[in-house]
Design an enzyme around this catalytic site. Structure first.
Site, PDB file in Angstrom:
ATOM      1  N   HIS A  82       0.849  -1.194   0.000  1.00 46.52           N
ATOM      2  CA  HIS A  82       0.000   0.000   0.000  1.00 46.52           C
ATOM      3  C   HIS A  82       0.882   1.240   0.000  1.00 46.52           C
ATOM      4  CE1 HIS A  82      -3.444   2.566   0.750  1.00 46.52           C
ATOM      5  NE2 HIS A  82      -2.643   3.247   1.541  1.00 46.52           N
ATOM      6  N   ASP A 161     -15.551   2.690   6.514  1.00 52.91           N
ATOM      7  CA  ASP A 161     -14.557   3.591   5.919  1.00 52.91           C
ATOM      8  C   ASP A 161     -15.151   4.363   4.748  1.00 52.91           C
ATOM      9  OD1 ASP A 161     -11.812   4.643   5.549  1.00 52.91           O
ATOM     10  OD2 ASP A 161     -12.059   3.671   3.607  1.00 52.91           O
ATOM     11  N   ARG A 168     -14.851  12.735   6.160  1.00 56.90           N
ATOM     12  CA  ARG A 168     -13.585  13.398   6.526  1.00 56.90           C
ATOM     13  C   ARG A 168     -13.121  14.325   5.415  1.00 56.90           C
ATOM     14  NH1 ARG A 168      -9.948   8.689   7.002  1.00 56.90           N
ATOM     15  NH2 ARG A 168      -8.312  10.224   7.299  1.00 56.90           N
ATOM     16  N   SER A 183      -8.336   3.863   8.504  1.00 54.67           N
ATOM     17  CA  SER A 183      -8.917   3.827   7.166  1.00 54.67           C
ATOM     18  C   SER A 183      -8.126   2.882   6.260  1.00 54.67           C
ATOM     19  CB  SER A 183      -8.917   5.255   6.610  1.00 54.67           C
ATOM     20  OG  SER A 183      -9.176   5.266   5.241  1.00 54.67           O
ATOM     21  N   LYS A 187      -9.104  -1.553   5.400  1.00 55.14           N
ATOM     22  CA  LYS A 187      -9.309  -2.057   4.037  1.00 55.14           C
ATOM     23  C   LYS A 187      -8.291  -3.149   3.703  1.00 55.14           C
ATOM     24  CE  LYS A 187      -9.346   2.227   2.722  1.00 55.14           C
ATOM     25  NZ  LYS A 187      -9.394   3.542   2.137  1.00 55.14           N
TER      26      LYS A 187
HETATM   27  N1  URA Z   1      -5.967   6.713   2.104  1.00 58.99           N
HETATM   28  C1  URA Z   1      -6.997   6.087   2.709  1.00 58.99           C
HETATM   29  O1  URA Z   1      -7.474   5.061   2.271  1.00 58.99           O
HETATM   30  N2  URA Z   1      -7.487   6.660   3.830  1.00 58.99           N
HETATM   31  C2  URA Z   1      -6.992   7.782   4.374  1.00 58.99           C
HETATM   32  O2  URA Z   1      -7.475   8.219   5.390  1.00 58.99           O
HETATM   33  C3  URA Z   1      -5.920   8.408   3.707  1.00 58.99           C
HETATM   34  C4  URA Z   1      -5.422   7.838   2.583  1.00 58.99           C
END
Ligand code: URA
Length: 433
Positions: A82, A161, A168, A183, A187
């Site tokens: 990621h 999320d 947000r 967040s 995932k």
């Molecule tokens: N990427 C995400 O998936 N969530 C965040 O809060 C910031 C970047």
């Protein structure tokens, strides 16, 4: 329990209990707690922060708010990567097939671009026909067939999320470490992975602009992942200049194919190799990242990594002819070079300014509902440290109309600084954690 009592406790700096967090997250996902109370809690977390235990609990609750992908029928180790997002960051597109060609399963759920940072899904969708909305069964079957699959977040995955991130985004509460960590990790953990390599970006084109804040974010991400029993490592990497020589969706797919053909730009190729080496090491296939290099170079040289990419594209409905005929990718009607105003050495190619230019050329979106132009962006970007002569192109702008070019031009001009004396290229990898 009332939502406002929980908001009040966080506002006053108290850690929230597992019960309070569970009450809030389940109530919010069910629709019993309204957006305005969730926004107030997000702002309280923004100012007061969270302890590592609270962050881990919030992550687990978010992950459990919907379905998770069952990858247990796949025997190979399941490792993902990621990136916290940057300008010209197309690494996932060549990385996933490269790592899959070594026998590791790479289940990759990616995001769309927002603001100046691009998103892997938008890049993939510039391949004619490519489908990113797969049901879990098809995702698993493609993973079994070729070792990697790249999809978007499905409707039932981490709904907490989905709701909270959109909220947000419009309440100025994105840049909070516990909220970013929960967040991202909710995932990633929902993908059914064994291990995760994090590429935490640092610089003018990233969320985290200083090495100290990037390190804090990396340590928090690692802490949550390890507390859930996953193998996690992180690289903190530079994002002061764009990665590679292209920014923009179809242009970045071309560069990704070049990386797989072994003729990609030095920095984007190197970062692909370094992250791939971390992934083979997490999978237990190599004793350390240094030992992975010959294996990875062989996978590029023999074309095995490229074959995996072609198969994945075909299985996801895309046109794999783009590999041999890049002209099948969308291309912009206008291409305008931006010429160096003087001779010298490139001192800056500001990632933030180039990201804004790409956005204004049509390659990105400012609202989630904006349409993007897959062909727009910049190519042939020079790199910091290179010597240029007056009149030589520092970049080529790609756009649909002259208005797009003239709107983006000031940001392009702002991006470059040329100095008379030699400039040492900055390091790409700042730290390994
Ligand atoms: N990427 C995400 O998936 N969530 C965040 O809060 C910031 C970047």
């Amino acid at each position: 329990m009332l939502p406002q009592w929980i908001i009040e406790r966080k506002r006053d700096g108290h850690p929230l209990t597992d019960g309070e967090l569970s009450f809030f997250i389940t109530g919010y996902v069910r629709g019993d707690i309204p957006d305005y109370q969730a926004a107030a809690l997000a702002m309280a977390i923004y100012f007061q922060g969270m302890t590592p235990d609270e962050t881990a609990t919030l992550t687990r609750l978010m992950m459990q708010s919907g379905d998770t992908i069952d990858t247990s029928s796949i025997a190979a180790p399941k490792i993902d990567k990621h990136s916290t997002g940057g300008v010209g960051d197309k690494i996932s597109i060549a990385l996933a097939p490269l790592v899959a060609s070594c026998g590791i399963a790479v289940p990759m759920m990616s995001g769309r671009g927002l603001g100046i940072t691009g998103g892997t899904l938008d890049k993939l969708e510039s391949i004619p026909g490519f489908r990113i909305n797969l049901q879990p069964a098809e995702f698993i079957s493609i993973l079994k067939a070729c070792g990697c699959s790249m999809i978007g977040q499905t409707g039932q995955l981490v709904p907490a999320d989905r709701k909270l991130y959109a909220l947000r985004d419009v309440t100025a509460t994105v840049p909070s470490i516990p909220l970013i960590v929960s967040s991202i990790m909710s995932k990633k953990l929902a993908e059914g992975i064994d291990g995760l390599v994090l590429d935490v970006k640092c610089g003018s084109g990233a969320f985290m602009q200083t090495p100290a804040t990037a390190r804090d974010l990396a340590l928090a991400l690692i802490g949550v992942g390890r507390s859930m029993g996953k193998r996690v490592t992180a690289l903190i990497t530079a994002m002061d200049q764009p990665l590679g020589r292209t920014v923009g969706n179809a242009l970045e797919i071309r560069e990704s194919i070049d990386i797989l053909l072994g003729r990609g730009p030095g920095d984007s190729t190197e970062l692909t190799l370094q992250l791939a080496a971390e992934m083979t090491t997490l999978a237990g296939f190599t004793p350390n990242p240094e030992a992975a290099r010959p294996l990875l170079l062989r996978k590029l040289e023999t074309g095995q990594a490229l074959d995996v990419f072609k198969t994945m594209v075909r299985l996801q409905g895309g046109c794999d002819g783009i590999v041999d005929t890049p002209a099948l990718l969308p291309s912009a009607p206008l291409r305008q070079p931006y010429a160096a105003p003087c001779s010298g050495f490139v001192a800056t190619v500001d990632a933030g300014s180039i990201g804004r230019a790409a956005l204004l050329l049509g390659a990105g979106r400012t609202k989630t509902t904006d349409r993007i132009d897959p062909a727009a962006g910049l190519s042939a970007l020079v790199k910091v440290g290179e010597q240029v002569t007056a009149g030589q192109p520092l970049a080529i702008l790609h756009a649909a109309t002259p208005e797009h070019i003239s709107t983006a031009l000031p940001s392009v001009q702002n991006a470059f600084t040329i100095v008379p004396g030699p400039v040492t290229p900055p390091p790409l990898i700042l730290e390994r954690l």
